[in-house]
Scaffold this motif. Structure first.
Motif, PDB file in Angstrom:
ATOM      1  N   GLN A 124      35.641 117.826  70.910  1.00  0.00           N
ATOM      2  CA  GLN A 124      36.299 118.896  69.984  1.00  0.00           C
ATOM      3  C   GLN A 124      35.202 119.580  69.090  1.00  0.00           C
ATOM      4  OE1 GLN A 124      39.495 119.284  70.446  1.00  0.00           O
ATOM      5  NE2 GLN A 124      39.892 117.715  72.217  1.00  0.00           N
ATOM      6  N   ALA A 125      34.377 118.762  68.933  1.00  0.00           N
ATOM      7  CA  ALA A 125      33.264 119.363  67.715  1.00  0.00           C
ATOM      8  C   ALA A 125      33.144 120.982  67.598  1.00  0.00           C
ATOM      9  CB  ALA A 125      32.027 118.717  67.601  1.00  0.00           C
ATOM     10  N   LEU A 126      32.825 121.370  68.829  1.00  0.00           N
ATOM     11  CA  LEU A 126      32.401 122.926  68.801  1.00  0.00           C
ATOM     12  C   LEU A 126      33.832 123.975  68.835  1.00  0.00           C
ATOM     13  CD1 LEU A 126      29.899 124.544  68.534  1.00  0.00           C
ATOM     14  CD2 LEU A 126      29.797 124.658  71.185  1.00  0.00           C
ATOM     15  N   PRO A 127      34.475 123.612  69.740  1.00  0.00           N
ATOM     16  CA  PRO A 127      35.615 124.365  69.822  1.00  0.00           C
ATOM     17  C   PRO A 127      36.661 124.205  68.409  1.00  0.00           C
ATOM     18  CG  PRO A 127      36.001 122.483  71.475  1.00  0.00           C
ATOM     19  CD  PRO A 127      34.712 122.509  70.883  1.00  0.00           C
ATOM     20  N   LEU A 128      36.764 123.097  67.813  1.00  0.00           N
ATOM     21  CA  LEU A 128      37.941 122.943  66.876  1.00  0.00           C
ATOM     22  C   LEU A 128      36.988 123.034  65.662  1.00  0.00           C
ATOM     23  CD1 LEU A 128      40.328 120.438  67.880  1.00  0.00           C
ATOM     24  CD2 LEU A 128      40.876 122.933  67.180  1.00  0.00           C
ATOM     25  N   GLY A 129      35.766 122.500  65.545  1.00  0.00           N
ATOM     26  CA  GLY A 129      35.223 122.404  64.415  1.00  0.00           C
ATOM     27  C   GLY A 129      34.119 123.396  64.004  1.00  0.00           C
ATOM     28  N   VAL A 176      25.848 118.581  69.831  1.00  0.00           N
ATOM     29  CA  VAL A 176      26.365 119.303  71.019  1.00  0.00           C
ATOM     30  C   VAL A 176      25.350 120.262  71.675  1.00  0.00           C
ATOM     31  CG1 VAL A 176      28.240 120.435  71.968  1.00  0.00           C
ATOM     32  CG2 VAL A 176      28.721 119.038  69.892  1.00  0.00           C
ATOM     33  N   HIS A 193      25.877 121.726  59.858  1.00  0.00           N
ATOM     34  CA  HIS A 193      27.294 121.828  60.545  1.00  0.00           C
ATOM     35  C   HIS A 193      26.570 121.827  62.139  1.00  0.00           C
ATOM     36  CE1 HIS A 193      31.150 121.730  60.111  1.00  0.00           C
ATOM     37  NE2 HIS A 193      31.568 122.853  60.943  1.00  0.00           N
ATOM     38  N   SER A 248      39.924 123.237  58.584  1.00  0.00           N
ATOM     39  CA  SER A 248      38.755 124.381  58.316  1.00  0.00           C
ATOM     40  C   SER A 248      38.945 125.308  59.326  1.00  0.00           C
ATOM     41  CB  SER A 248      37.334 123.595  58.704  1.00  0.00           C
ATOM     42  OG  SER A 248      37.137 123.633  60.230  1.00  0.00           O
ATOM     43  N   PHE A 299      36.923 129.045  61.044  1.00  0.00           N
ATOM     44  CA  PHE A 299      35.524 129.818  60.995  1.00  0.00           C
ATOM     45  C   PHE A 299      35.588 131.162  61.867  1.00  0.00           C
ATOM     46  CE2 PHE A 299      36.141 126.760  64.515  1.00  0.00           C
ATOM     47  CZ  PHE A 299      35.857 127.426  65.638  1.00  0.00           C
ATOM     48  N   LYS A 320      28.242 131.782  62.583  1.00  0.00           N
ATOM     49  CA  LYS A 320      29.692 131.081  62.610  1.00  0.00           C
ATOM     50  C   LYS A 320      29.786 130.922  61.068  1.00  0.00           C
ATOM     51  CE  LYS A 320      30.982 129.509  66.861  1.00  0.00           C
ATOM     52  NZ  LYS A 320      31.125 128.476  67.948  1.00  0.00           N
ATOM     53  N   THR A 365      32.090 129.073  58.301  1.00  0.00           N
ATOM     54  CA  THR A 365      33.297 128.257  58.528  1.00  0.00           C
ATOM     55  C   THR A 365      33.393 127.649  57.192  1.00  0.00           C
ATOM     56  OG1 THR A 365      33.821 126.017  59.027  1.00  0.00           O
ATOM     57  CG2 THR A 365      31.395 126.456  59.213  1.00  0.00           C
ATOM     58  N   ALA A 391      34.345 125.093  56.289  1.00  0.00           N
ATOM     59  CA  ALA A 391      33.884 123.628  56.158  1.00  0.00           C
ATOM     60  C   ALA A 391      32.501 123.486  55.168  1.00  0.00           C
ATOM     61  CB  ALA A 391      33.409 122.896  57.471  1.00  0.00           C
ATOM     62  N   LEU A 436      43.481 118.106  63.709  1.00  0.00           N
ATOM     63  CA  LEU A 436      43.182 117.354  64.929  1.00  0.00           C
ATOM     64  C   LEU A 436      44.524 116.659  65.323  1.00  0.00           C
ATOM     65  CD1 LEU A 436      40.830 117.825  66.610  1.00  0.00           C
ATOM     66  CD2 LEU A 436      39.602 115.741  65.376  1.00  0.00           C
ATOM     67  N   LEU A 451      42.909 111.286  67.104  1.00  0.00           N
ATOM     68  CA  LEU A 451      41.582 111.692  66.656  1.00  0.00           C
ATOM     69  C   LEU A 451      41.158 111.951  65.040  1.00  0.00           C
ATOM     70  CD1 LEU A 451      40.890 114.078  69.629  1.00  0.00           C
ATOM     71  CD2 LEU A 451      40.490 111.647  69.453  1.00  0.00           C
TER      72      LEU A 451
END
Lengths: 778, 120, 143, 493
Positions: free
Chosen positions: A725-730, B56, C33, C98, C100, C112, C114, C116, D64, D68
């Motif tokens: 989820q990190a990239l798509p959501l965060g 990632v 990030h 958050s 972005f 990006k 964001t 955050a 989220l 999660l």
């Protein structure tokens, strides 16, 4: 209407302190409005209630708990409520004169508490829901506490107030427990309904015992009676009202209600009648010894309350009727006697019979009042007391028990009644006779100013009623019969249902009465010898001493327990926490130890090596006694842990830890430069070993628990899902940072709040010693 | 799970507890340093086997990032409170010239009272 | 009084290091990030820079004159962090959610931006304030 | 909906930041604090209505989906706690402002106090085990600072004990969270409620007991209570009042929450261990109180004793028991706080709370005496005051399950409580006023008296309006015992 009347009491009570500032002692006239209105209502509803149609009311409170302000005033409740309101009225009228001459700052409070008590007592005798009854039961105790402590600057008054509250509250707890058990057995909380179809069984027996204990404390039965004489610290109007006429009858009231339903149950009669007999005898015996008129009356009251337990306890129709009559008679004569005593005390400034001399000769009306009331108490023919007592004796002649038990009770009652005659005579003699002062005492008598008519009237009225009811018992008798009938005992208005009569003919009861009077007369005649006998007799451990001992014991237990558990030492506290944490879950854990499936000895040789170094560093750290070296070692441990983080894949983690450790060392050094270089000398070897044992146990516990917990994992952890989820959501590649600033930013918000708070706290502590901080001076 | 890690956690907890059981506040603070490392290692071990740094970039087999985040938060919180404890030690030094934790006075008084009453 | 430093070399040296370290801190903050770093780490690094500078001045409070008091940093940091949370709430999203946007900047490629990061700036400020509040106070010689 | 859950946490945090920025202006700080706490109280009331009408409410933080991210959840228990907590915090703030000198401390008091509030609210609302740890730490960190604000010798000494014991417990809590994560791989409470069901029974019971003990330190149960009576009495009175009223209750809240939501299967019926702990806690606490000679210390030991009752209700694991416990917690918040506020008034007026040196207060201020007497009797469970109803509920619940001994211990502890309350009453309120002050009326600041009176009135209201509150408690208990609604609301399944 009943709740409204109780609310009216509350209203009158809350206004009293305010009004007292203006009215002074006339505030009692305002207070009298409360019982006056109640009395009016009682008179109005009396015909309906006596016809068997109780006045009811109900306010829902917490239905889920069976808690309801449910009221049901039947004939017996009517009689009781009438006594509460009637005597209340007299007492308020009396108090106005009693407090003449000294404008006490607490008069308003006294009035308020008295009215509050009257309301609570009214609620008690009309309550139907058992918990409502309990509520009023406890309220009377609280008001009694406040009233006994009226003269709160006197230590004895404070002690007496506390004693009364604690002993009756002890009984209150028993009562509550009993009532809870009873309602759970019956499945309902209405007293009338419970008693109409009383539940039976072992639990119910326990409940009954508890209820009787509750009743016994409230009605000052042996061995709980010590609070009543002590309560004589209260002003006399209070004693007359609470501690003779009304509140102490609350226990009797319960016995009266329960006896018809449970009289035949195994434990009931032996318990209640046994308690009652003992109380009668102890009270009568002790009353004979008193020099203080009020104390004499107090012990007399105890004796009479015991008598009521004995009579009501039988639960038979005759007994119930007799009990009701005695109860009414007692309320009348005892209130009168207390009020007379108060008048003497107020006018002569003493109530010690060794000083009172010849008051009867100078104050005929006062003496007549006292003598009439005392005659009723002694059961002299032509008085209401006589009528009532005759009836009571009849109960035991007919006998609910078979054989010797019955005779024993009867014998006890007769002996106690002789004592009653004797102390009644002692009262009259002590208060009114011209006997000359005792050696060493200054006599008071002829010079005593006469009481005003307004002062005397409230005492004379009930005394006169006692005579009137004795002579013409018919009218009042039907009231008594109706009251007894409401208790559910007088099934047939047959012989037992007949009214009260002065003359029964030559019955065995009359014979016993004659015996009682004769015996009493002998005791009076031989009073010198009796007194000497009593003084010489070894006095058994009194209940008062018992109470004191229990208090001391309680304080000792409290101190000891606290000294052990609360020893004030931090290392002990830490050890206790650790041991508890290890032992309680550990006891379960040891039986379920497991090892995870995927357990490896170590991730890599490097990891193993780092752990080895870690062990060495920790081992050194616990022994070292130099502050700076210790700090550096802790830093080293931190870096090793950071190494473990790196090996496990925690880059941010390791970076943070290294920075924090560095900063930590800086802070440490800044603080430590002030402190001694070495730690204090180590303590004894035993202590060290104990500490080490606790510490090692903690470590083993954690490792074992961790392995066992790891073995239970079946599902995939949440952490894995977060990576996707990190990239798509965060919108970030550093998953840990995304979690910290986004997914779990709330944790971070909390974390920085802690930092901020700590920073502020540190600032406050560090600058505290520097006077006003520089910042403020700027 | 790695046994070495679990044992390391145990060692740190043991060492930490031993120091926290002392009367000298400095040692207590040091003990908490060890203790919190131990707690953090428990969390780390709970995250499972070692893995790649959770960045990632298409690789698989990353370490559990959640435990890392939790450990990070815990480290910081513990740091803040430990620093506060040090400030208490500092203040204690200002007031008493030492950093020993004394016993509670009122508690000791009652303990003495209890002994005296008991003897009577 | 800026205070004559005890050692000119340390003085000059610490100033040079100070600025370098601050730049590093800002870099760590911005890249956090996507790479190791972030507001917390950056805050500690920046704090270290200031501590170094203050240590060179022997923690003389006079040398810090003109600097924002640490309480302001602490307050501002928490305010920024809390405000991001409440703003997202006001914008109809959940608390602390958050958002972005991808910006194409010539020369940098796609960047990006964001929210955050704003939150992280708050963390940065607060941590910096914390370090200064604690170290400077403890560093001062007690009377 | 999400806003309702987030604001009780977000507002105090933002307010703390603002208050710190305005640290030079006391009026501004006061305005901020009061405004924030009024707002939080309002939000709490709305939330309670919402939850009462439509069951548990959940919201995600950071957008989220559960499990999660962090979830905030309000069911009836948490909503009730929130309402009582916010009202208490607000009242004590007003009191503190009225007591000149309490809130001036270099502008530190207000920000820290607001963060304490944030911590309490978060602890009550969070649906995440790790976040719960964070919340507790925020709350405790603030309490550490408040308790040592004066930096006196006595405060520093007892502050050390307080911080060390609580830090130890916090570290152990972290270990416990790590163990739970090791076993389940999640920290979301609703998710855990499901997943811990699959964990082997022995391990589950061990974890349940570990949490009971670790959170038990925060809740001050036997034998883990000793830090409390040493630490609380040294703090400034408004601080002690809010600690006494709230902090340990939050501990109890957490114990109840965790043991019911996560570990319910570990306790199929009454737990003898927990009930024994409850009984001993009740008695030991009140015996401790009897041994004391200082009003604040007596009251502090009572906190422990009363915690025992709440644990008693939990230990029964029955609807009636937990309903009683919930009601007890709520009532205690109000009663305990008001008693400490009265104690503060006594100290404010006479300069001491030692029974050896104060006496005759009832003559000098009948109002003060009344303000003490009502909550004191309520604490002892004297009817018809608020304390009676939950005590009756617990005794009934105990008898219903044939747990006579612990119910009897509860009744006995009530008597002993009364005993020690009469000690305060006869010692401080009755007797001769000190010669110097005889006849003089006590001078008490109106704001302080007003704030105290409001809370005392609330204790009366709890007794009189016991029915709606008990019904709510019962419904809250039903939710706690059958957390399906909670789980579905969070996980959506």
């Amino acid at each position: 209407m009943i709740p409204a009347l109780i609310a009216w009491h509350a209203l009158v009570a809350s206004a009293a302190p305010v009004l007292a500032r203006r009215l002074g002692r006339r505030v009692f006239l305002w207070c009298a409005l409360a019982p006056a209105v109640t009395l009016g209502w009682i008179v109005a509803v009396a015909p309906k209630v006596r016809a068997g149609d109780p006045a009811t009311a109900s306010i829902r409170w917490v239905p889920a708990l069976g808690l309801e302000l449910g009221f049901r005033m039947d004939g017996f409740g009517l009689l009781m409520a009438g006594v509460v309101a009637g005597i209340g009225l007299l007492v308020f009228a009396y108090a106005r004169s009693y407090f003449a001459g000294h404008e006490h700052p607490k008069l308003g409070a006294l009035g308020a508490h008295l009215v509050g008590f009257a309301g609570a007592m009214f609620g008690l005798v009309t309550a139907d829901n058992v918990f409502a009854l309990f509520v009023f039961w406890e309220l009377t105790a609280v008001f009694s506490f406040l009233l006994i402590g009226f003269e709160d600057t006197k230590g004895s008054a404070r002690g007496a107030a506390r004693e009364a509250l604690l002993i009756t509250s002890l009984g209150g707890l028993a009562l509550l427990a009993g009532l809870v058990l009873l309602t759970q057995a019956a499945g309902r909380a209405s007293l009338a309904e419970i008693l109409a179809s009383p539940p039976r069984g072992g639990t119910v027996t326990a409940a009954l015992v508890l209820v009787v204990v509750g009743a016994a404390t409230k009605s000052a039965q042996v061995p709980f009676h010590s609070w009543l004489p002590a309560a004589m610290e209260a002003p006399t109007p209070v004693s007359a009202y609470l501690h003779s006429a009304t509140m102490v009858k609350a226990g009797v009231y319960l016995v009266a209600r329960f006896a018809p339903a449970y009289g035949a149950t195994g434990v009931w009669r032996p318990l209640v009648i046994g308690i009652g007999l003992a109380t009668m005898l102890v009270g009568g015996y002790r009353a004979l010894r008193q020099h203080d008129l009020k104390l004499l009356l107090a012990f007399g009251t105890i004796s009479q309350l015991g008598f009521l337990f004995v009579v009501f306890g039988a639960g038979t129709p005759t007994a119930t009727k007799a009990g009701t009559a005695v109860l009414l008679a007692h309320a009348l004569f005892k209130a009168a006697l207390f009020l007379v005593t108060g008048i003497i005390d107020h006018q002569a400034h003493t109530r010690d019979i060794r000083r009172l001399d010849g008051i009867g000769r100078h104050h005929r009306l006062l003496a007549a009042t006292g003598i009439a009331a005392a005659a009723s108490m002694a059961g002299i023919p032509l008085s209401f007391g006589f009528v009532a007592k005759e009836l009571a004796l009849e109960t035991w002649i007919d006998g609910p028990f078979a054989g010797p038990g019955n005779a024993a009770v009867l014998a006890g009652v007769v002996v106690a009644s002789m004592l009653t005659v004797a102390y009644s005579a002692r009262f009259v003699w002590g208060a009114f006779a011209a006997k000359g002062a005792f050696p060493g005492a200054r006599a008071v008598g002829a010079d005593m100013p006469a009481p005003s008519l307004a002062f005397l009237a409230p005492a004379a009225l009930p005394a006169a009623a006692g005579v009137l009811f004795g002579l013409v018992p018919g009218r009042i008798g039907s009231l008594v019969v109706d009251a007894a009938a409401a208790l559910g005992s007088v099934a047939a208005k047959g012989p037992a249902g007949a009214g009260l009569e002065l003359w029964h003919g030559f019955t065995p009861a009359l014979g016993l009465s004659a015996l009682v009077l004769t015996g009493g007369g002998v005791l009076v005649a031989a009073r010198r010898r009796v007194e000497r006998l009593q003084t010489d007799a070894p006095s058994p451990v009194g209940a008062a001493t018992g109470y004191q001992r229990s208090l001391e014991w309680l304080n000792l237990v409290a101190d000891r327990t606290t000294a052990v558990l609360q020893n004030g030492s931090l290392p002990t506290y830490v050890a206790v926490v650790t041991i508890t944490v290890v032992v309680v879950p550990g006891a379960v854990l040891v039986r379920h130890l497991q090892v995870p499936d995927g357990l490896v000895a170590a991730e890599s040789w490097v990891q193993l090596a780092v752990v080895g170094l870690l062990a060495v560093a920790v081992g050194a750290l616990v022994r070292i006694h130099r502050r700076f070296a210790a700090v550096l070692l802790v830093g080293a441990v931190g870096f090793l842990v950071a190494g473990l983080f790196v090996l496990q894949g925690g880059a941010d983690l390791a970076l943070t830890l290294v920075l924090i450790e560095t900063l930590g060392i800086v802070i440490f050094v800044l603080v430590l430069r002030h402190l001694p270089e070495r730690f204090r000398a180590p303590v004894g070897r035993g202590v060290v070993a104990a500490r080490a044992a606790v510490a090692v146990a903690g470590g083993v516990f954690v490792t074992g628990f961790l392995l066992t917990a790891g073995a239970a994992r079946t599902a995939a952890p949440v952490g894995e899902a977060l990576i996707d989820q990190a990239l798509p959501l965060g919108g970030g590649r550093n998953v840990v940072n995304v979690i910290l600033t986004d997914f779990r930013a709330l944790d971070t918000l909390g974390e920085i709040s802690v930092l901020l708070v700590a920073a502020l706290g540190i600032g406050a502590l560090v600058t505290a010693g520097r006077g006003r901080s520089r910042e403020e001076q700027r | 799970m790695s046994l070495a890690l679990a044992v390391a956690a145990g060692i740190l907890v043991s060492g930490g507890l031993y120091l926290v059981l002392q009367r000298t506040l400095t040692r207590v603070v040091l003990g908490f340093g060890l203790l919190s490392h131990g707690a953090n290692l428990v969390l780390l071990a709970a995250g499972g086997r070692a893995g790649a740094v959770p960045l990632v970039d298409g690789r698989r087999g990353m370490a559990d990032p959640l435990v890392q985040a939790m450990i990070l938060t815990a480290i910081v919180i513990t740091f803040g409170i430990t620093a506060f404890l040090l400030a208490l030690a500092y203040r204690s030094w200002q007031l008493t010239r030492d950093d020993q934790v004394e016993d509670d006075r009122e508690d000791r008084r009652i303990a003495r009272l209890a002994t005296r009453r008991g003897r009577r | 009084m800026t205070g004559p430093s005890r050692s000119p070399i340390l003085d000059v040296g610490s100033r040079a290091v100070f600025h370098t370290v601050l730049v590093v801190a800002v870099y760590l903050l911005c890249s956090g990030h996507n790479a190791p770093g972030g507001g917390f780490i950056a805050g500690l690094v920046a704090g270290a820079a200031f501590v170094l500078l203050d240590a060179a001045n022997d923690f003389d409070p006079a040398a810090r004159r003109g600097r924002l008091p640490p309480e302001v940093l602490l307050g501002a940091g928490l305010a920024v962090a809390a405000a991001t949370g409440l703003t997202s709430l006001a914008a109809g999203a959940t608390f602390l959610e958050s958002d972005f946007v991808s910006l194409s900047l010539p020369g940098f490629g796609t960047v990006k931006a964001t929210t955050a990061l704003v939150f992280d700036v708050g963390v940065f400020l607060l941590v910096l304030g914390m370090v200064l509040a604690v170290v400077d106070r403890l560093g001062e010689e007690p009377e | 909906m999400n806003a309702l859950l987030a604001l009780p946490v977000g507002l105090p945090v933002a307010g703390a930041a603002l208050a710190l920025l305005c640290r030079r202006s006391r009026p501004a700080q006061r305005a901020i604090s009061t405004g924030v706490l009024v707002a939080v109280t309002g939000v709490a009331l709305v939330l309670l209505r919402e939850v009462e009408a439509s069951g548990p409410v959940a919201g995600q933080i950071g957008g989220l989906a559960a499990p999660l991210g962090i979830t905030l959840v309000a069911d009836l228990f948490s909503a009730l706690m929130l309402v009582f907590a916010s009202v208490t915090v607000l009242t004590v703030l007003v009191y503190a402002v009225g007591q000149r000198g309490t809130d001036v401390h270099r502008g530190v008091f207000h920000p820290v106090y607001l963060l304490l509030t944030a911590g309490v609210c978060l602890a009550v609302l969070t649906g995440d085990l790790f976040n719960l740890f964070v919340a507790v730490e925020v709350m405790l960190a603030a309490s550490y600072v408040l308790i040592t604000l004066g930096a006196t010798r006595e405060q520093v000494r007892s502050g050390m004990t307080y911080v060390v014991v609580n830090l130890l417990a916090s570290t152990l809590l972290l270990v416990a969270i790590g163990l739970v994560y090791a076993a389940t791989g999640t920290v979301n409470l609703a998710d855990l409620s499901v997943k811990l069901g699959d964990v082997p029974g022995g391990l589950r019971l061990a974890l349940a007991l570990l949490f009971f003990v670790v959170l038990g330190v925060k809740a001050a149960i036997f034998p883990l209570f000793f830090w409390l009576p040493d630490a609380y009495p040294t703090a400034p009175t408004p601080v002690t009042a809010v600690f006494a009223g709230l902090l340990t209750k939050v501990g109890v809240y957490l114990v109840i929450r965790v043991e019911t939501l996560l570990f319910r299967p570990a306790f199929p019926g009454p737990s003898t261990l927990i009930l024994a702990v409850a009984a001993i806690t009740m008695l030991v606490g009140v015996l401790g109180a009897i041994a004391q000679n200082d009003i604040k210390r007596i009251l502090s030991f009572h906190i422990v004793s009363q915690i025992g009752y709440m644990v008693f209700g939990l230990g029964l694991f029955s609807l009636a028991g937990i309903a009683g416990a919930v009601f007890f917690v709520l009532n205690q918040i109000v009663v305990k706080t008001s008693l400490f506020l009265v104690c503060g008034l006594v100290e404010h007026a006479t300069g001491t709370g030692s029974l050896a040196r104060v006496s005759g207060l009832a003559r000098r201020s009948p109002l003060l005496a009344a303000l003490f007497l009502l909550p004191a009797l309520s604490l002892a469970g004297v009817p018809p005051l608020g304390g009676f109803v939950p005590k009756l509920a617990l005794v009934e619940a105990g008898f219903a399950l044939d747990r006579w001994a612990v119910a009897a211990a509860g009744l006995l502890a009530g008597l002993l409580t009364l005993f020690s309350m009469t000690k305060i009453w006869t010692g401080a309120f009755w007797g001769n006023p000190e010669p110097a002050a005889a006849g003089e009326r006590l001078q008490l600041p109106g704001i302080m008296v007003g704030a105290t009176a409001v809370l005392v009135a609330a204790t009366l209201a709890v007794g009189v309006a016991a029915r709606p509150l008990y019904d709510l408690s019962e419904r809250a208990a039903a939710e706690l015992l059958r957390p399906d609604g909670y789980v579905v609301e969070v996980l959506g399944r």
